[in-house]
Design a protein around this motif. Structure first.
Motif, PDB file in Angstrom:
ATOM      1  N   GLY A 165       0.794  -1.223   0.000  1.00  0.00           N
ATOM      2  CA  GLY A 165       0.000   0.000   0.000  1.00  0.00           C
ATOM      3  C   GLY A 165       0.823   1.269   0.000  1.00  0.00           C
ATOM      4  O   GLY A 165       2.044   1.254   0.162  1.00  0.00           O
ATOM      5  N   PRO A 166       0.136   2.389  -0.180  1.00  0.00           N
ATOM      6  CA  PRO A 166       0.798   3.694  -0.228  1.00  0.00           C
ATOM      7  C   PRO A 166       1.643   4.010   1.011  1.00  0.00           C
ATOM      8  O   PRO A 166       2.730   4.567   0.878  1.00  0.00           O
ATOM      9  CB  PRO A 166      -0.355   4.681  -0.378  1.00  0.00           C
ATOM     10  N   LEU A 167       1.159   3.672   2.192  1.00  0.00           N
ATOM     11  CA  LEU A 167       1.932   3.952   3.399  1.00  0.00           C
ATOM     12  C   LEU A 167       3.276   3.251   3.343  1.00  0.00           C
ATOM     13  O   LEU A 167       4.315   3.851   3.631  1.00  0.00           O
ATOM     14  CB  LEU A 167       1.163   3.525   4.644  1.00  0.00           C
ATOM     15  N   VAL A 168       3.289   1.994   2.949  1.00  0.00           N
ATOM     16  CA  VAL A 168       4.531   1.224   2.857  1.00  0.00           C
ATOM     17  C   VAL A 168       5.455   1.878   1.826  1.00  0.00           C
ATOM     18  O   VAL A 168       6.654   2.042   2.070  1.00  0.00           O
ATOM     19  CB  VAL A 168       4.239  -0.252   2.503  1.00  0.00           C
ATOM     20  N   ASP A 169       4.906   2.253   0.681  1.00  0.00           N
ATOM     21  CA  ASP A 169       5.715   2.868  -0.364  1.00  0.00           C
ATOM     22  C   ASP A 169       6.272   4.221   0.069  1.00  0.00           C
ATOM     23  O   ASP A 169       7.451   4.498  -0.118  1.00  0.00           O
ATOM     24  CB  ASP A 169       4.884   3.082  -1.644  1.00  0.00           C
ATOM     25  N   ILE A 170       5.425   5.066   0.633  1.00  0.00           N
ATOM     26  CA  ILE A 170       5.825   6.438   0.951  1.00  0.00           C
ATOM     27  C   ILE A 170       6.634   6.510   2.231  1.00  0.00           C
ATOM     28  O   ILE A 170       7.717   7.090   2.266  1.00  0.00           O
ATOM     29  CB  ILE A 170       4.580   7.361   1.004  1.00  0.00           C
ATOM     30  N   TRP A 171       6.127   5.921   3.312  1.00  0.00           N
ATOM     31  CA  TRP A 171       6.854   5.985   4.579  1.00  0.00           C
ATOM     32  C   TRP A 171       8.103   5.109   4.545  1.00  0.00           C
ATOM     33  O   TRP A 171       9.084   5.394   5.238  1.00  0.00           O
ATOM     34  CB  TRP A 171       5.971   5.612   5.741  1.00  0.00           C
TER      35      TRP A 171
END
Length: 174
Positions: A165-171
């Motif tokens: 997900g986006p959190l994994v990618d961004i953070w």
């Protein structure tokens, strides 16, 4: 809904204003339209959150005063209505959210409901079901809360989309 394009996620790095510390490492994440608004958005959120290790779920609104949690990140999934939120404290950003939107607040991020429709509801949760502390920006909260915020690492999974997900990618790239 199994795939959500990271390009759709909006990010906001919010500065410490001396009252609300916000998070010096992780940006606030806004996922517009990530939650299906059909028959059971609450059930959808609770199921996805549980599958991805976010627990301690609750359904309610957002307090009408600035507050933050120094010891955990927080997920807010808008399951009904609309609202204008102040995120990051008085010096942060004001955002309109509506049913279907999700927000991930990194530890230390101030949040307050400025206005809302009468049916406004969110599903909230915390990674690992972490028990949260409640802070309002009082001077006596520092320096302990600043130290707490720095110790909170990224969750293992995105609250809605798991490992990819986006959190994994961004953070994960911070």
């Amino acid at each position: 809904m199994e795939h959500f394009d990271t390009d759709d996620v909006r990010t906001y790095m919010l500065d410490d204003d001396g009252r609300i510390p916000n998070n010096p490492t992780f940006p606030l994440l806004v996922y517009p339209g990530a939650i299906p608004t059909g028959d059971d958005p609450v059930g959808f959120c609770k199921s996805r959150l549980g599958d991805n290790g976010w627990a301690g779920t609750w359904v309610n609104g957002v307090f009408d005063y600035h507050h933050y949690h120094s010891n955990t990140h927080e997920f807010l999934g808008v399951v009904a209505g609309r609202a204008k939120l102040a995120l990051g404290g008085p010096e942060g950003v004001e955002l309109e959210v509506e049913a279907g939107d999700a927000v991930v607040l990194p530890a230390g991020t101030g949040h307050k409901r400025l206005e809302s429709s009468s049916d406004f509801r969110v599903v909230g949760a915390y990674p690992g079901g972490q028990s949260y502390d409640m802070n309002t920006g009082a001077p006596d909260e520092r320096p302990e809360v600043v130290d707490n915020i720095r110790r909170v690492g990224p969750p293992d999974k995105d609250p809605l989309f798991g490992d990819a997900g986006p959190l994994v990618d961004i953070w994960g790239s911070v």
